[in-house]
Design an enzyme around this catalytic site. Structure first.
Site, PDB file in Angstrom:
ATOM      1  N   GLU A  50       9.192  -8.176  -3.568  1.00  0.00           N
ATOM      2  CA  GLU A  50       9.134  -9.406  -2.746  1.00  0.00           C
ATOM      3  C   GLU A  50      10.005  -9.281  -1.496  1.00  0.00           C
ATOM      4  OE1 GLU A  50       7.342 -12.565  -3.725  1.00  0.00           O
ATOM      5  OE2 GLU A  50       6.451 -10.760  -4.551  1.00  0.00           O
TER       6      GLU A  50
ATOM      7  N   GLU B 256      17.202  -5.366   2.618  1.00  0.00           N
ATOM      8  CA  GLU B 256      17.263  -5.172   4.079  1.00  0.00           C
ATOM      9  C   GLU B 256      16.273  -6.113   4.782  1.00  0.00           C
ATOM     10  OE1 GLU B 256      16.935  -2.681   1.811  1.00  0.00           O
ATOM     11  OE2 GLU B 256      18.987  -1.965   1.927  1.00  0.00           O
TER      12      GLU B 256
ATOM     13  N   GLU C 215       0.862  -1.191   0.000  1.00  0.00           N
ATOM     14  CA  GLU C 215       0.000   0.000   0.000  1.00  0.00           C
ATOM     15  C   GLU C 215       0.900   1.243   0.000  1.00  0.00           C
ATOM     16  OE1 GLU C 215      -2.547  -0.353   3.402  1.00  0.00           O
ATOM     17  OE2 GLU C 215      -3.686  -1.985   2.467  1.00  0.00           O
TER      18      GLU C 215
HETATM   19  C1  LIG Z   1       8.272  -2.437 -10.140  1.00  0.00           C
HETATM   20  C2  LIG Z   1       7.699  -2.906  -8.854  1.00  0.00           C
HETATM   21  C3  LIG Z   1       6.851  -3.992  -8.832  1.00  0.00           C
HETATM   22  C4  LIG Z   1       6.252  -4.406  -7.627  1.00  0.00           C
HETATM   23  N1  LIG Z   1       5.333  -5.432  -7.640  1.00  0.00           N
HETATM   24  C5  LIG Z   1       4.587  -5.658  -6.530  1.00  0.00           C
HETATM   25  C6  LIG Z   1       3.469  -6.567  -6.564  1.00  0.00           C
HETATM   26  O1  LIG Z   1       3.190  -7.201  -7.587  1.00  0.00           O
HETATM   27  N2  LIG Z   1       2.730  -6.699  -5.448  1.00  0.00           N
HETATM   28  C7  LIG Z   1       2.972  -6.009  -4.297  1.00  0.00           C
HETATM   29  O2  LIG Z   1       2.232  -6.169  -3.336  1.00  0.00           O
HETATM   30  N3  LIG Z   1       4.046  -5.159  -4.224  1.00  0.00           N
HETATM   31  C8  LIG Z   1       4.838  -4.972  -5.305  1.00  0.00           C
HETATM   32  N4  LIG Z   1       5.888  -4.089  -5.250  1.00  0.00           N
HETATM   33  C9  LIG Z   1       6.159  -3.375  -4.007  1.00  0.00           C
HETATM   34  C10 LIG Z   1       7.440  -3.817  -3.321  1.00  0.00           C
HETATM   35  O3  LIG Z   1       7.286  -5.099  -2.796  1.00  0.00           O
HETATM   36  C11 LIG Z   1       7.770  -2.743  -2.271  1.00  0.00           C
HETATM   37  O4  LIG Z   1       8.172  -1.582  -2.979  1.00  0.00           O
HETATM   38  C12 LIG Z   1       8.831  -3.192  -1.301  1.00  0.00           C
HETATM   39  O5  LIG Z   1       8.355  -4.236  -0.497  1.00  0.00           O
HETATM   40  C13 LIG Z   1       9.314  -2.037  -0.405  1.00  0.00           C
HETATM   41  O6  LIG Z   1       8.256  -1.312   0.118  1.00  0.00           O
HETATM   42  P1  LIG Z   1       8.265   0.303  -0.012  1.00  0.00           P
HETATM   43  O7  LIG Z   1       8.502   0.619  -1.428  1.00  0.00           O
HETATM   44  O8  LIG Z   1       7.060   0.830   0.622  1.00  0.00           O
HETATM   45  O9  LIG Z   1       9.560   0.756   0.789  1.00  0.00           O
HETATM   46  P2  LIG Z   1       9.667   0.975   2.373  1.00  0.00           P
HETATM   47  O10 LIG Z   1       9.074  -0.180   3.082  1.00  0.00           O
HETATM   48  O11 LIG Z   1       9.176   2.313   2.703  1.00  0.00           O
HETATM   49  O12 LIG Z   1      11.253   0.913   2.572  1.00  0.00           O
HETATM   50  C14 LIG Z   1      12.122   2.008   2.287  1.00  0.00           C
HETATM   51  C15 LIG Z   1      13.540   1.608   2.667  1.00  0.00           C
HETATM   52  O13 LIG Z   1      13.592   1.320   4.075  1.00  0.00           O
HETATM   53  C16 LIG Z   1      14.096   0.016   4.286  1.00  0.00           C
HETATM   54  N5  LIG Z   1      13.433  -0.579   5.447  1.00  0.00           N
HETATM   55  C17 LIG Z   1      12.101  -0.663   5.707  1.00  0.00           C
HETATM   56  N6  LIG Z   1      11.888  -1.324   6.842  1.00  0.00           N
HETATM   57  C18 LIG Z   1      13.092  -1.686   7.333  1.00  0.00           C
HETATM   58  C19 LIG Z   1      13.538  -2.409   8.475  1.00  0.00           C
HETATM   59  N7  LIG Z   1      12.681  -2.923   9.355  1.00  0.00           N
HETATM   60  N8  LIG Z   1      14.859  -2.603   8.643  1.00  0.00           N
HETATM   61  C20 LIG Z   1      15.744  -2.116   7.754  1.00  0.00           C
HETATM   62  N9  LIG Z   1      15.401  -1.428   6.649  1.00  0.00           N
HETATM   63  C21 LIG Z   1      14.088  -1.226   6.434  1.00  0.00           C
HETATM   64  C22 LIG Z   1      13.764  -0.760   3.008  1.00  0.00           C
HETATM   65  O14 LIG Z   1      14.621  -1.870   2.861  1.00  0.00           O
HETATM   66  C23 LIG Z   1      14.003   0.324   1.962  1.00  0.00           C
HETATM   67  O15 LIG Z   1      15.374   0.399   1.690  1.00  0.00           O
HETATM   68  C24 LIG Z   1       6.553  -3.723  -6.432  1.00  0.00           C
HETATM   69  C25 LIG Z   1       7.446  -2.649  -6.443  1.00  0.00           C
HETATM   70  C26 LIG Z   1       7.994  -2.219  -7.633  1.00  0.00           C
HETATM   71  C27 LIG Z   1       8.918  -1.031  -7.620  1.00  0.00           C
END
Ligand SMILES: Cc1cc2nc3c(=O)[nH]c(=O)nc-3n(C[C@H](O)[C@H](O)[C@H](O)COP(=O)(O)OP(=O)(O)OC[C@H]3O[C@@H](n4cnc5c(N)ncnc54)[C@H](O)[C@@H]3O)c2cc1C
Length: 384
Positions: A365, A369, A127
């Site tokens: 996926e 991190e 989300e």
């Molecule tokens: C092209 C693309 C396709 C995708 N396809 C899908 C899909 O089909 N279905 C779906 O549901 N999602 C999908 N995603 C979403 C993807 O899984 C998320 O972008 C990813 O899980 C990271 O979430 P976020 O972008 O909100 O980053 P955030 O969670 O906000 O993270 C930002 C940064 O903080 C770090 N971070 C966060 N929490 C921690 C922690 N506890 N400890 C250390 N570091 C941390 C992360 O590693 C990252 O570097 C897709 C994303 C992209 C870009």
């Protein structure tokens, strides 16, 4: 210990390689990449030949193979072309949630068309405000009689603009603590009233896949669209990730190998200072370094797949394979561009696409991190 693939596995690997070499047309790939187009013709053929859903039961149009055989296929596809390979690999994305937890009716209705090239699937977990941490969700599913009413927004959803159905993770019980114990997965079909998919473009790589934001405004689905039990959604998705992260590692492995193949080939042909690049010791060492990293990535990815098929889920091993192989793909593709010099920066020479496509394997996926968090928590155990 036996590091050999079986004869049958070698046959699958060969068939996938030959299919990719024969069907992935370079000119068309450049066009699809530029126009953000899904390679529909190739996907249809891949379904017809039984590649899509190779690891699904025969009853639902699959070939009854394991994750290992699926991994071999994904590796070969991505080696031939990172963009088409990933698009094909993700055409059945998340169907496994229905296969594992769904009813026979759901499997027949949704999975059979996936393997037959009629349906594309998608999994909607992320989300706008909840990415790495999906224990908290804003998307709600309220039970009303014999239906669920869904409201909320999902983002970054692969196949979002293409999929025929979506597996959507929702908060169905807003009182339970911790909140993830009140989540459920529901099947939502495209075109349903109140549902909208908006393409997110442009993006860095995987341009042959659709990535979309999904909005749900009073979307009503029948209670029969619930997958498994009502409050089990979070656990279902975690189990799915243990399987799907191996597939992402396979994508990364293929990308790394594909970038290496191109770099080696180029270094054998390109001359500077009256010598082929491969005659410079630094080039030789770079190639040795790249090949060694790929071999290590292959060993851990194959082990994760083998382990999944033989013994079941091991989140630590799966996360190790995912982060290490994804990192390897980014590093190898980077080095491949360097070896091509200025030509590596040009679209025509492909390695820049491999580099852009490699990067997503470190993000979706579960980021690098998050994989390390999983590994660490398995090593350390619960901290007080
Ligand atoms: C092209 C693309 C396709 C995708 N396809 C899908 C899909 O089909 N279905 C779906 O549901 N999602 C999908 N995603 C979403 C993807 O899984 C998320 O972008 C990813 O899980 C990271 O979430 P976020 O972008 O909100 O980053 P955030 O969670 O906000 O993270 C930002 C940064 O903080 C770090 N971070 C966060 N929490 C921690 C922690 N506890 N400890 C250390 N570091 C941390 C992360 O590693 C990252 O570097 C897709 C994303 C992209 C870009």
């Amino acid at each position: 210990m036996d590091f050999e693939l079986t004869e049958e596995q070698k046959d699958i690997q060969k068939a996938a390689r030959e299919f990719a070499q024969g069907e992935f047309d370079k000119e068309k790939i450049l066009e699809w990449e530029q126009t953000h187009t899904f390679p529909r013709e190739i996907w249809k053929k891949a379904c017809k030949l039984g590649f899509i859903g190779l690891h699904f039961p025969e009853e639902y149009g699959g070939q009854d193979y394991g994750i290992t055989e699926n991994m071999l296929m994904v590796e070969e596809f991505c080696r031939q072309d990172s963009g088409v390979g990933i698009a094909l690999s993700l055409a059945d994305f998340s169907s496994e949630v229905i296969l594992r937890f769904g009813t026979p009716e759901q499997k027949k209705k949704y999975i059979l068309p996936v393997t037959q090239g009629e349906f594309i699937s998608a999994g909607a977990y992320t989300e706008p405000d909840h990415g790495s941490d999906i224990t908290l969700l804003s998307t709600t599913a309220k039970k009303e009689g014999d239906s669920f009413l869904i409201n909320g927004t999902k983002t970054f959803i692969t196949n979002g603009g293409l999929a025929d159905f979506f597996i959507v993770l929702c908060q169905c019980d807003s009182i339970v603590v911790p909140s993830y114990r009140g989540q459920c997965t529901l099947i939502v079909e495209k075109g349903i009233h109140g549902f909208e998919a908006t393409e997110i473009v442009p993006k860095m790589g995987i341009r042959m896949t659709s990535t979309a934001e999904l909005s749900f405004s009073d979307v009503r689905v029948p209670a029969s669209n619930l997958i498994g039990k009502e409050n089990a959604g979070f656990y279902q998705v975690l189990e799915f990730f243990d399987e799907s992260r191996i597939e992402i590692a396979a994508q990364a492995l293929g990308i790394a190998q594909g970038a290496f193949d191109r770099a080696l080939d180029y270094a054998k042909k390109r001359e500077q200072f009256k010598k082929k690049l491969v005659e410079f010791q630094i080039t030789q060492h770079k190639l040795a370094d790249m090949a060694t990293r790929i071999e290590v990535a292959r060993l851990i990815t194959y082990k994760a797949a083998w382990n999944f098929d033989q013994r079941g889920v091991d989140p630590k091993l799966t996360s190790m394979a995912k982060w290490f192989t994804a990192r390897t793909a980014v590093e190898v593709a980077d080095e491949a561009i360097q070896m091509f010099g200025g030509y590596g920066y040009l679209t025509e020479y492909e390695v820049e696409r491999f580099y852009r496509d490699a990067k997503i394997t470190e993000i979706y996926e579960g980021t690098r991190e998050i994989q390390k968090n999983t590994i660490a928590s398995a090593l350390i155990g619960k901290l007080k």
